[in-house]
Design a protein around this motif. Structure first.
Motif, short mmCIF file in Angstrom:
data_model
loop_
_atom_site.label_atom_id
_atom_site.label_comp_id
_atom_site.label_asym_id
_atom_site.label_seq_id
_atom_site.Cartn_x
_atom_site.Cartn_y
_atom_site.Cartn_z
N ALA A 123 0.83 -1.21 0.00
CA ALA A 123 0.00 0.00 0.00
C ALA A 123 0.86 1.26 0.00
O ALA A 123 0.58 2.22 -0.74
N ILE A 124 1.92 1.27 0.81
CA ILE A 124 2.78 2.45 0.89
C ILE A 124 3.40 2.77 -0.47
O ILE A 124 3.50 3.94 -0.88
N PHE A 125 3.82 1.72 -1.20
CA PHE A 125 4.45 1.92 -2.50
C PHE A 125 3.44 1.88 -3.64
O PHE A 125 3.83 1.92 -4.82
N ASN A 126 2.16 1.79 -3.29
CA ASN A 126 1.09 1.78 -4.30
C ASN A 126 1.34 0.74 -5.37
O ASN A 126 1.19 0.97 -6.58
N GLU A 127 1.72 -0.45 -4.91
CA GLU A 127 1.97 -1.54 -5.85
C GLU A 127 0.65 -2.00 -6.45
O GLU A 127 -0.36 -2.11 -5.77
N GLY A 128 0.68 -2.31 -7.71
CA GLY A 128 -0.52 -2.75 -8.41
C GLY A 128 -0.80 -4.22 -8.21
O GLY A 128 -0.13 -4.91 -7.42
N ARG A 133 0.95 -10.52 -2.93
CA ARG A 133 0.99 -10.28 -1.49
C ARG A 133 0.78 -11.57 -0.70
O ARG A 133 0.31 -11.56 0.43
N ASP A 134 1.11 -12.69 -1.33
CA ASP A 134 0.88 -14.00 -0.73
C ASP A 134 2.18 -14.73 -0.36
O ASP A 134 2.15 -15.92 -0.04
N GLY A 135 3.30 -14.02 -0.42
CA GLY A 135 4.58 -14.64 -0.08
C GLY A 135 5.13 -15.57 -1.14
O GLY A 135 6.13 -16.26 -0.89
N SER A 136 4.53 -15.59 -2.31
CA SER A 136 4.94 -16.55 -3.34
C SER A 136 6.30 -16.25 -3.94
O SER A 136 6.84 -17.07 -4.69
N GLN A 137 6.89 -15.11 -3.60
CA GLN A 137 8.26 -14.81 -4.05
C GLN A 137 9.29 -15.68 -3.32
O GLN A 137 10.45 -15.74 -3.71
N PHE A 138 8.86 -16.32 -2.25
CA PHE A 138 9.72 -17.20 -1.45
C PHE A 138 9.31 -18.64 -1.69
O PHE A 138 8.16 -18.94 -2.01
N ASP A 139 10.25 -19.55 -1.50
CA ASP A 139 9.96 -20.97 -1.69
C ASP A 139 9.20 -21.57 -0.51
O ASP A 139 8.44 -22.52 -0.67
N ARG A 140 9.45 -21.02 0.68
CA ARG A 140 8.81 -21.59 1.87
C ARG A 140 8.58 -20.50 2.89
O ARG A 140 9.45 -19.65 3.12
N LEU A 141 7.39 -20.51 3.48
CA LEU A 141 7.03 -19.58 4.54
C LEU A 141 6.96 -20.38 5.84
O LEU A 141 6.16 -21.31 5.97
N LEU A 142 7.81 -20.01 6.79
CA LEU A 142 7.96 -20.79 8.01
C LEU A 142 7.04 -20.26 9.12
O LEU A 142 6.92 -19.04 9.32
N PRO A 288 12.10 -5.00 -9.02
CA PRO A 288 10.82 -4.84 -9.73
C PRO A 288 10.96 -5.21 -11.20
O PRO A 288 12.05 -5.09 -11.79
N GLU A 289 9.87 -5.63 -11.81
CA GLU A 289 9.89 -6.00 -13.22
C GLU A 289 10.25 -4.79 -14.10
O GLU A 289 9.90 -3.65 -13.76
N PRO A 290 10.95 -5.02 -15.21
CA PRO A 290 11.28 -3.90 -16.11
C PRO A 290 10.03 -3.26 -16.68
O PRO A 290 9.00 -3.92 -16.89
N GLU A 291 10.11 -1.97 -16.91
CA GLU A 291 9.01 -1.28 -17.59
C GLU A 291 9.18 -1.42 -19.10
O GLU A 291 10.09 -2.13 -19.57
N ASP A 292 8.32 -0.75 -19.87
CA ASP A 292 8.30 -1.01 -21.31
C ASP A 292 9.57 -0.58 -22.04
O ASP A 292 9.80 -0.96 -23.19
N ASN A 293 10.43 0.18 -21.37
CA ASN A 293 11.71 0.56 -21.96
C ASN A 293 12.84 -0.37 -21.55
O ASN A 293 14.01 -0.13 -21.86
N GLY A 294 12.49 -1.44 -20.81
CA GLY A 294 13.48 -2.41 -20.40
C GLY A 294 14.22 -2.08 -19.12
O GLY A 294 15.09 -2.84 -18.69
N THR A 295 13.91 -0.95 -18.51
CA THR A 295 14.60 -0.51 -17.29
C THR A 295 13.74 -0.80 -16.06
O THR A 295 12.52 -0.64 -16.09
N ARG A 296 14.41 -1.21 -14.99
CA ARG A 296 13.72 -1.43 -13.71
C ARG A 296 13.79 -0.14 -12.89
O ARG A 296 14.81 0.55 -12.90
N TYR A 297 12.74 0.15 -12.14
CA TYR A 297 12.69 1.37 -11.35
C TYR A 297 12.29 1.07 -9.90
O TYR A 297 11.50 0.16 -9.64
N LEU A 298 12.84 1.84 -8.99
CA LEU A 298 12.40 1.82 -7.60
C LEU A 298 11.71 3.14 -7.30
O LEU A 298 12.13 4.19 -7.75
N LYS A 299 10.61 3.05 -6.53
CA LYS A 299 9.84 4.24 -6.21
C LYS A 299 10.40 4.97 -5.01
O LYS A 299 11.05 4.38 -4.15
N LEU A 300 10.10 6.26 -4.93
CA LEU A 300 10.51 7.09 -3.81
C LEU A 300 9.28 7.83 -3.31
O LEU A 300 9.04 9.00 -3.67
#
Length: 305
Positions: A123-128, A133-142, A288-300
């Protein structure tokens, strides 16, 4: 959080001989972070805990000098990586877990309450909707009290919230890796003012860890060198923390600790890398995934923290 997992952790430590597992640490002075490689001498199986991806915020460049030191050690010692363990979503350094996993293998794991952190900071980073948000970026949630194996050695995960809602400690053999929950006795304890942090919960988590046997070796994620100390340090014991921690030694009450911690935290600025770190670490160390120009961005996000 119940006492049963702690009782199980106590039995693991009591059943281990001194030096039952080997620990090699690499310290990154740029972020004051200690990465630990813990291994079972009998099987050469190992885990990497709290790795560092080098990041220059002025240029936005990433590099792998710190992680490559870990790789060099693992290869030189002939270790097989079974686990890449994160104690929490760090706010002071970026994780190199995906790079290390690609090079060395291993299961990437973190505590189940990563879901709370992903929801809060999503929410803070207004992620789409593309940000899971289910922890699926990790192989195992302990879960709290969940057991795992490192070669022939038994380990257990302990939920120790307070610094963040999702902090975990990992007890393996006679060793506990406690993340940011505790620092060296002369420096004190972690802050508890990030979103989802709680000083009362931190006090109770610390006392849970101090319920381990006195001889338990504690390996910390950070050291900032207390005034008057010349060298960085990241290993201590339960006995030393209980007797001498400047914030939470024996006799300090919960009320006094919470008052101290909240007053101290109110004077602290945000960590230098908190905004890039959290965006990357809540993704399991992935950028973060690359945008349409192929560059990855971090928000501020402005005026949000």
């Amino acid at each position: 959080m119940t006492d049963l997992p702690l009782e199980q952790a106590v039995r693991i430590v009591e059943g281990a001989a001194a030096g039952d597992v080997a620990v090699h640490s690499v310290f990154d002075e740029a972020t004051f972070t200690a990465t630990h490689v813990v291994s079972d001498p009998a099987t050469r199986k190992a885990a990497i805990i709290d790795s560092v991806l080098d990041f220059d915020p002025a240029s936005g460049r990433t590099s792998h000098e710190s992680a490559d030191q870990i790789i060099a050690y693992v290869e030189a010692e002939g270790l097989e990586i079974e686990w890449l363990l994160e104690t929490h979503v760090h706010a002071d350094h970026l994780s190199a877990a995906p790079y290390l996993q690609q090079r060395l293998g291993g299961t990437l794991a973190i505590g189940r309450d990563i879901l709370t952190v992903q929801s809060t900071f999503g929410a803070i980073f207004n992620e789409g909707p593309d940000f899971a948000r289910d922890g699926s970026q990790f192989d195992r949630l302990l879960l709290d009290g969940e057991r795992f194996r490192l070669g022939s050695r038994e380990g257990i995960a302990l939920h120790v919230p307070g610094h963040t809602p999702a902090d975990m400690a990992y007890v393996i053999g006679d060793v506990a890796f406690v993340g940011d929950t505790l620092f060296m006795p002369d420096y004190g304890t972690a802050r508890a003012d990030f979103p989802g942090g709680d000083a009362q919960a931190l006090f109770r988590s610390i006392h849970r860890l101090l319920g381990l046997p006195d001889r338990t070796r504690l390996f910390l994620c950070h050291d900032y060198k207390a005034p008057g100390r010349e060298h960085f340090m990241w290993e201590t014991t339960v006995a030393a923390e209980r007797q001498g921690n400047v914030h939470v030694h024996s006799g300090v009450t919960e009320k006094a600790f919470v008052a101290m911690r909240e007053a101290r935290d109110a004077t602290l600025g945000m960590p230098r890398l908190i905004l890039p770190s959290i965006q990357v670490n809540m993704r399991g160390g992935n950028l973060p995934e690359p945008e349409d120009n192929g560059t990855r961005y971090l928000k501020l996000p402005l005026n949000s923290l």
